[in-house]
Design an enzyme around this catalytic site. Structure first.
Site, PDB file in Angstrom:
ATOM      1  N   ASP A  58      30.889 -42.097  34.937  1.00 38.35           N
ATOM      2  CA  ASP A  58      31.169 -41.008  35.882  1.00 38.35           C
ATOM      3  C   ASP A  58      30.122 -41.038  36.995  1.00 38.35           C
ATOM      4  O   ASP A  58      29.121 -40.342  36.938  1.00 38.35           O
ATOM      5  CB  ASP A  58      31.167 -39.663  35.151  1.00 38.35           C
ATOM      6  CG  ASP A  58      31.549 -38.510  36.063  1.00 38.35           C
ATOM      7  OD1 ASP A  58      32.146 -38.752  37.127  1.00 38.35           O
ATOM      8  OD2 ASP A  58      31.237 -37.351  35.720  1.00 38.35           O
ATOM      9  N   ILE A  59      30.359 -41.882  37.971  1.00 37.36           N
ATOM     10  CA  ILE A  59      29.454 -42.027  39.109  1.00 37.36           C
ATOM     11  C   ILE A  59      30.203 -41.582  40.356  1.00 37.36           C
ATOM     12  O   ILE A  59      31.204 -42.196  40.734  1.00 37.36           O
ATOM     13  CB  ILE A  59      28.975 -43.487  39.250  1.00 37.36           C
ATOM     14  CG1 ILE A  59      28.092 -43.865  38.047  1.00 37.36           C
ATOM     15  CG2 ILE A  59      28.225 -43.691  40.565  1.00 37.36           C
ATOM     16  CD1 ILE A  59      27.643 -45.304  38.034  1.00 37.36           C
ATOM     17  N   GLU A  60      29.742 -40.510  40.979  1.00 35.84           N
ATOM     18  CA  GLU A  60      30.475 -39.931  42.098  1.00 35.84           C
ATOM     19  C   GLU A  60      29.658 -39.957  43.393  1.00 35.84           C
ATOM     20  O   GLU A  60      29.796 -39.094  44.252  1.00 35.84           O
ATOM     21  CB  GLU A  60      30.896 -38.498  41.745  1.00 35.84           C
ATOM     22  CG  GLU A  60      31.726 -38.427  40.465  1.00 35.84           C
ATOM     23  CD  GLU A  60      32.096 -37.013  40.056  1.00 35.84           C
ATOM     24  OE1 GLU A  60      32.202 -36.147  40.942  1.00 35.84           O
ATOM     25  OE2 GLU A  60      32.276 -36.785  38.838  1.00 35.84           O
ATOM     26  N   GLN A  61      28.836 -40.971  43.516  1.00 33.26           N
ATOM     27  CA  GLN A  61      27.934 -41.068  44.660  1.00 33.26           C
ATOM     28  C   GLN A  61      28.630 -41.710  45.863  1.00 33.26           C
ATOM     29  O   GLN A  61      29.539 -42.532  45.708  1.00 33.26           O
ATOM     30  CB  GLN A  61      26.705 -41.888  44.265  1.00 33.26           C
ATOM     31  CG  GLN A  61      25.901 -41.282  43.121  1.00 33.26           C
ATOM     32  CD  GLN A  61      25.010 -42.285  42.433  1.00 33.26           C
ATOM     33  OE1 GLN A  61      24.344 -43.080  43.067  1.00 33.26           O
ATOM     34  NE2 GLN A  61      24.994 -42.255  41.098  1.00 33.26           N
ATOM     35  N   ARG A 194      29.413 -34.188  53.115  1.00 33.97           N
ATOM     36  CA  ARG A 194      29.622 -35.609  53.380  1.00 33.97           C
ATOM     37  C   ARG A 194      30.497 -35.862  54.611  1.00 33.97           C
ATOM     38  O   ARG A 194      31.505 -36.578  54.552  1.00 33.97           O
ATOM     39  CB  ARG A 194      30.194 -36.309  52.151  1.00 33.97           C
ATOM     40  CG  ARG A 194      29.204 -36.346  50.981  1.00 33.97           C
ATOM     41  CD  ARG A 194      29.692 -37.135  49.794  1.00 33.97           C
ATOM     42  NE  ARG A 194      28.725 -37.063  48.710  1.00 33.97           N
ATOM     43  CZ  ARG A 194      28.912 -37.569  47.479  1.00 33.97           C
ATOM     44  NH1 ARG A 194      30.042 -38.215  47.210  1.00 33.97           N
ATOM     45  NH2 ARG A 194      27.988 -37.440  46.552  1.00 33.97           N
TER      46      ARG A 194
END
Length: 298
Positions: A58-61, A194
């Site tokens: 779970d990487i949401e970068q 963002r």
């Protein structure tokens, strides 16, 4: 280096459940091959020691296409999958992706290669107002048309539908209204995210359990938006300020579950299973049962 880790239960074939760890790491850290290998080794050893069945990455970068982080993330998924399959036969490696592959939240990943590398993609079909580029107003967490169109975007990339699991929200957003128009449109504060001038960060996430209690004492009762195919309601807080709450319920989830079956996707899941009301009150038990049943379709 201490890394985030937790345990998640995920549905698998034949009605069984798997216990998988959660994996997250700063992408700048795993650009280095040695660091990446160490991270993978740590996760495999943790899974073995805890008798886990795999890992959910779970990487949401934010990632820029073609950047070192872009390639490192793809390599991380590939190498993690290879290591888990080798060290824990039958294990499952999943990867969480945004509701659309079109650089949502500046997450410009190599979705095709990542899908090919792991066992499945868990598509987070929620938080779809994380980047509001139009009017700063409260809207549905996961509008039906927008949600389903995004799956066509994934499928148009030639990603195998059996690699896609639809994630639906069992929570909503509570937005304080700067103004509520006669048409019921709730203007919200400008909270950039963002690159977008507004976002759902102007509101607060609320559990379905809280929502079901709050709607009963709201000033509007449950309302339905035909365009977004989602429920909402308005209420006043103790200070007299009007709030608008958007959420998902069985009526909005059922057609999404039907889509999963119609397009032969891998399955459907939710975020998350512990935010319903599992108390003994009859109405709460009925509401909870209806939410679980909605995952089966209409």
């Amino acid at each position: 280096m201490m890394l985030n880790s937790c345990v998640t239960l995920t549905p698998r074939e034949h009605g069984l459940y798997s216990k998988v760890g959660k994996g997250d790491v700063p992408l700048s850290h795993i650009v280095d091959q040695e660091n990446r290998t160490a991270w993978i080794t740590e996760k495999v050893n943790l899974a073995k020691s805890q008798f886990m069945d795999g890992i959910n990455i779970d990487i949401e970068q934010a990632v820029e296409e073609g950047s070192p982080e872009y390639h490192a993330l793809t390599d991380l998924v590939t190498e993690t999958t290879e290591a888990f399959h080798r060290e824990i036969p039958g294990s499952q490696v999943s990867f969480d992706v945004a509701w659309s592959p079109k650089c949502i939240d500046k997450r410009c990943y190599d979705y095709v290669t990542i899908a090919e590398s792991c066992d499945l993609l868990f598509v987070m079909s929620y938080d779809e107002q994380s980047q509001i580029v139009g009017d700063c107003i409260a809207m549905a967490n996961a509008p039906l048309s927008q949600t389903l169109d995004a799956y066509d975007q994934y499928l148009n990339l030639k990603i195998d539908p059996k690699k896609l699991v639809m994630g639906v929200p069992w929570y909503g957003y509570d937005y304080p209204c700067l103004n509520l128009s006669q048409e019921g449109i709730c203007s919200i504060a400008k909270v950039p995210f963002r690159g977008a001038p507004c976002s759902d960060a102007a509101g607060k996430q609320k559990t379905y359990k809280w929502i079901m209690k709050q709607v009963n004492i709201s000033i509007s009762g449950r309302l339905w938006d035909n365009e977004q195919q989602a429920p909402y309601f308005n209420y006043k807080d103790q200070g007299g300020r009007i709030h608008q709450v958007w959420y998902d319920d069985p009526q909005s989830i059922c057609p999404k579950a039907d889509f999963v079956k119609a397009r032969s996707l891998r399955g459907i899941g939710m975020w998350n299973g512990n935010i319903l009301d599992y108390g003994d009150e009859l109405v709460a038990r009925q509401e909870t049962a209806m939410m679980w049943n909605a995952l089966l379709g209409c």
